[in-house]
Motif scaffolding. Structure first.
Motif, mmCIF file in Angstrom:
data_model
loop_
_atom_site.group_PDB
_atom_site.id
_atom_site.type_symbol
_atom_site.label_atom_id
_atom_site.label_comp_id
_atom_site.label_asym_id
_atom_site.label_seq_id
_atom_site.Cartn_x
_atom_site.Cartn_y
_atom_site.Cartn_z
ATOM 1 N N THR A 20 43.036 43.009 50.916
ATOM 2 C CA THR A 20 42.433 42.103 49.937
ATOM 3 C C THR A 20 43.527 41.317 49.234
ATOM 4 O O THR A 20 44.716 41.491 49.527
ATOM 5 N N ASP A 21 43.144 40.451 48.296
ATOM 6 C CA ASP A 21 44.150 39.683 47.574
ATOM 7 C C ASP A 21 44.646 40.458 46.348
ATOM 8 O O ASP A 21 44.052 41.445 45.936
ATOM 9 N N LYS A 22 45.751 39.979 45.791
ATOM 10 C CA LYS A 22 46.376 40.673 44.666
ATOM 11 C C LYS A 22 45.501 40.645 43.418
ATOM 12 O O LYS A 22 45.506 41.588 42.637
ATOM 13 N N LYS A 23 44.723 39.580 43.233
ATOM 14 C CA LYS A 23 43.864 39.472 42.058
ATOM 15 C C LYS A 23 42.803 40.570 42.057
ATOM 16 O O LYS A 23 42.553 41.219 41.042
ATOM 17 N N THR A 24 42.191 40.802 43.204
ATOM 18 C CA THR A 24 41.184 41.862 43.334
ATOM 19 C C THR A 24 41.818 43.236 43.168
ATOM 20 O O THR A 24 41.254 44.116 42.510
ATOM 21 N N ALA A 25 42.991 43.424 43.750
ATOM 22 C CA ALA A 25 43.692 44.700 43.640
ATOM 23 C C ALA A 25 44.079 44.975 42.191
ATOM 24 O O ALA A 25 43.945 46.104 41.704
ATOM 25 N N ALA A 26 44.527 43.955 41.472
ATOM 26 C CA ALA A 26 44.907 44.119 40.069
ATOM 27 C C ALA A 26 43.686 44.470 39.228
ATOM 28 O O ALA A 26 43.759 45.335 38.345
ATOM 29 N N ALA A 27 42.551 43.819 39.499
ATOM 30 C CA ALA A 27 41.321 44.112 38.759
ATOM 31 C C ALA A 27 40.864 45.545 39.027
ATOM 32 O O ALA A 27 40.411 46.241 38.106
ATOM 33 N N SER A 28 40.986 46.006 40.265
ATOM 34 C CA SER A 28 40.610 47.377 40.610
ATOM 35 C C SER A 28 41.502 48.391 39.896
ATOM 36 O O SER A 28 41.019 49.398 39.378
ATOM 37 N N LEU A 29 42.789 48.125 39.870
ATOM 38 C CA LEU A 29 43.734 49.013 39.194
ATOM 39 C C LEU A 29 43.444 49.063 37.703
ATOM 40 O O LEU A 29 43.424 50.153 37.107
ATOM 41 N N GLU A 30 43.205 47.924 37.079
ATOM 42 C CA GLU A 30 42.884 47.877 35.649
ATOM 43 C C GLU A 30 41.599 48.642 35.348
ATOM 44 O O GLU A 30 41.513 49.358 34.351
ATOM 45 N N ALA A 31 40.588 48.495 36.214
ATOM 46 C CA ALA A 31 39.324 49.206 36.016
ATOM 47 C C ALA A 31 39.534 50.713 36.121
ATOM 48 O O ALA A 31 38.999 51.482 35.312
ATOM 49 N N LEU A 32 40.322 51.148 37.096
ATOM 50 C CA LEU A 32 40.616 52.569 37.270
ATOM 51 C C LEU A 32 41.334 53.133 36.043
ATOM 52 O O LEU A 32 40.962 54.194 35.529
ATOM 53 N N LEU A 33 42.326 52.409 35.546
ATOM 54 C CA LEU A 33 43.069 52.861 34.370
ATOM 55 C C LEU A 33 42.177 52.917 33.134
ATOM 56 O O LEU A 33 42.299 53.844 32.323
ATOM 57 N N ALA A 34 41.276 51.950 32.987
ATOM 58 C CA ALA A 34 40.362 51.940 31.841
ATOM 59 C C ALA A 34 39.415 53.133 31.890
ATOM 60 O O ALA A 34 39.146 53.770 30.874
ATOM 61 N N ILE A 35 38.914 53.457 33.077
ATOM 62 C CA ILE A 35 38.004 54.599 33.235
ATOM 63 C C ILE A 35 38.726 55.906 32.915
ATOM 64 O O ILE A 35 38.203 56.758 32.197
ATOM 65 N N ILE A 36 39.940 56.066 33.430
ATOM 66 C CA ILE A 36 40.717 57.284 33.168
ATOM 67 C C ILE A 36 41.003 57.408 31.672
ATOM 68 O O ILE A 36 40.823 58.477 31.088
ATOM 69 N N THR A 37 41.416 56.331 31.037
ATOM 70 C CA THR A 37 41.723 56.346 29.607
ATOM 71 C C THR A 37 40.504 56.718 28.786
ATOM 72 O O THR A 37 40.580 57.561 27.883
#
Length: 95
Positions: A20-37
């Protein structure tokens, strides 16, 4: 010891592996970090399969020493984030 992977390098690696593109990957990473937090802040735990378990633990009130003066002071109870590493990850590092 190797230098730690930066966020930009991690996003690029996720994008490459997921195709996928970096924008989608960055959004996925941010969502994962927000859920964990959010989950750990609420007192829960998050298990990342193959990586480990992230959880919050409460430390009791205790006596600590000021290293500058040597004076004993009382530290109030607080919370600390802990992580238990999965056996699969330990084995892959040591194997």
């Amino acid at each position: 010891m190797a230098k730690p992977m930066t966020k930009a390098q991690l996003v690029a690696a996720i994008a490459d592996d997921a195709g996928t593109d970096k924008k989608t990957a960055a959004a996925s990473l941010e969502a994962l970090l927000a859920i964990i937090t959010k989950e750990v802040s609420a007192g829960g735990a998050v298990t990342l399969p193959g990586v480990g378990k992230i959880y919050c633990r409460e430390r009791p009130e205790r006596m600590v020493r000021n290293p500058a003066t040597g004076e004993q002071i009382k530290k109030e109870s607080d919370k600390v984030v802990k992580m238990t590493i999965a056996k699969a990850l330990k084995d892959s590092v040591n194997g």
